[in-house]
Design an enzyme around this catalytic site. Structure first.
Site, PDB file in Angstrom:
ATOM      1  N   TYR A 134       0.819  -1.216   0.000  1.00  0.00           N
ATOM      2  CA  TYR A 134       0.000   0.000   0.000  1.00  0.00           C
ATOM      3  C   TYR A 134       0.854   1.268   0.000  1.00  0.00           C
ATOM      4  O   TYR A 134       1.815   1.395   0.764  1.00  0.00           O
ATOM      5  CB  TYR A 134      -0.927   0.034   1.222  1.00  0.00           C
ATOM      6  CG  TYR A 134      -1.720   1.326   1.307  1.00  0.00           C
ATOM      7  CD1 TYR A 134      -2.801   1.536   0.454  1.00  0.00           C
ATOM      8  CD2 TYR A 134      -1.358   2.342   2.181  1.00  0.00           C
ATOM      9  CE1 TYR A 134      -3.516   2.722   0.490  1.00  0.00           C
ATOM     10  CE2 TYR A 134      -2.070   3.534   2.233  1.00  0.00           C
ATOM     11  CZ  TYR A 134      -3.151   3.713   1.377  1.00  0.00           C
ATOM     12  OH  TYR A 134      -3.832   4.897   1.401  1.00  0.00           O
ATOM     13  N   GLY A 186      -6.428   4.892  -0.403  1.00  0.00           N
ATOM     14  CA  GLY A 186      -7.798   4.826   0.084  1.00  0.00           C
ATOM     15  C   GLY A 186      -8.537   3.640  -0.490  1.00  0.00           C
ATOM     16  O   GLY A 186      -8.071   2.496  -0.430  1.00  0.00           O
TER      17      GLY A 186
END
Length: 352
Positions: free
Chosen positions: A53, A60
């Site tokens: 990530y 998001g």
């Protein structure tokens, strides 16, 4: 004396020295090593191509969207451009400088993954008196200071607006004025620059310093009021405060007694006891002193915290997603301080 950033030793007084007195900031040797190790770790992640990530994925709700190596830099730049949407008055120069310092100290810990040149450009802004124009409204708090920090990050990539030695410049002209080149962002760097609590913490450190000064001033003003009213000394007797056990209460009583020592006016009034606003000064000012001490401890932790996401742990080979960007610790402490300062004003008004 220069301020040396290590990522773990910044104090609120050093924030004031940099923000308001123009102290020069440099990187400690250990910080340089930490930054280089973390940035090398990011490059290895990119090469390995496993999804991580914020490094090779979207943000998001797009966290599962994979981003190709050729687009990682553009992704980070777009993140900054999309979040630089703050409004309202811009932060003052000392607030902007405090923000830059706190962000730089966070990155110096080596858990964010920016390259050394990114960190060095942040310090160059401080040392060459570049004041990014950062709108003061737009922080999400629960997701960190994304919008205001994005306006700061714009300057690093040759965009945005800033004041350089009193002149308002835009875009590339800002860095040209100090002989610097914009950074071309790589994986993780845009997110590391804007995700965290640097704005609220930097501003809070300045408010904290002002609160300390305000309390000392209030104690002195209160002592002058006591002289004007020829107030009694019994409420400041240490035996009273020893029974209450609050450190601030006793400290304030001693402080005020030191101001009126040797006065020929104190205690000459015929009143059996003084008004609340005189008699309860140690209790009220003391509680405010204890509140300021509490806030100082919170700020000391936050000034040296790593608050972006995800966080890198190169020694363990781990990248962990969490929520250190959440501003609640600072927010609650500053709400508490606001209550305390309102009380300081209230009792001062009653003495008047």
């Amino acid at each position: 004396m220069n301020i040396c950033l290590t990522g773990s030793s910044l104090t609120s007084s050093e924030v004031v020295r940099v923000a308001r007195q123009g102290a020069v900031v440099e990187l400690g040797k250990e910080a340089v090593e930490q930054i280089n190790i973390a940035s090398s770790f990011v490059r290895k992640i990119v090469q390995d191509e496993a999804p991580v990530y914020g490094i090779n994925t979207g943000f998001g709700s797009l966290c599962n969207a994979r981003i190709g190596p050729q687009d990682l830099g553009k992704l980070q730049e777009n993140l900054i451009l999309s979040h630089a949407v703050g409004v309202g008055r811009c932060f003052t120069e000392d607030e902007a400088r405090a923000t830059i310092l706190v962000r730089a100290n966070t990155l110096a810990s080596g858990h964010s993954g920016v390259r050394l040149e990114v960190e060095q450009l942040l310090l160059e802004l401080l040392n060459k008196h570049v004041y990014p124009m950062i709108p003061s409204q737009g922080s999400l708090g629960a997701s960190g200071d994304l919008a205001p920090l994005a306006s700061l990050a714009l300057v690093l990539i040759g965009k945005g607006t800033a004041t350089v030695h009193g002149e308002i410049l835009q875009g590339q002209a800002i860095l040209d004025a100090i002989g610097a080149k914009p950074v071309v962002l790589e994986a993780k760097e845009g997110l590391a620059l804007i995700n965290g609590t640097a704005v609220m913490t930097g501003v809070a450190a300045l408010v904290f310093a002002d609160a300390r000064t305000l309390l000392r001033t209030a104690n002195l003003a209160a002592a002058m009021t006591m002289e004007a009213l020829r107030a009694r000394l019994e409420p400041f007797d240490e035996r009273i405060h020893d029974l209450r056990r609050h450190a601030g209460q006793g400290a304030v009583a001693r402080d005020i007694l030191s101001y009126v020592a040797g006065s020929k006016l104190i205690g000459t009034c015929d009143d059996v006891q003084d008004a609340y606003s005189i008699r309860c000064m140690p209790q009220v000012h003391g509680a405010i002193s204890d509140t300021i001490d509490f806030v100082e401890n919170v700020l000391l932790n936050e000034l040296n915290a790593v608050t972006d996401n995800p966080l890198l742990f190169p020694a363990d080979g781990d990248v962990l997603s969490g929520g250190n960007f959440h501003g609640e610790p600072v927010a609650l402490a500053m709400d508490y301080l606001a209550i305390a300062l309102a009380e300081l004003a209230s009792i001062s008004e009653r003495r008047t």
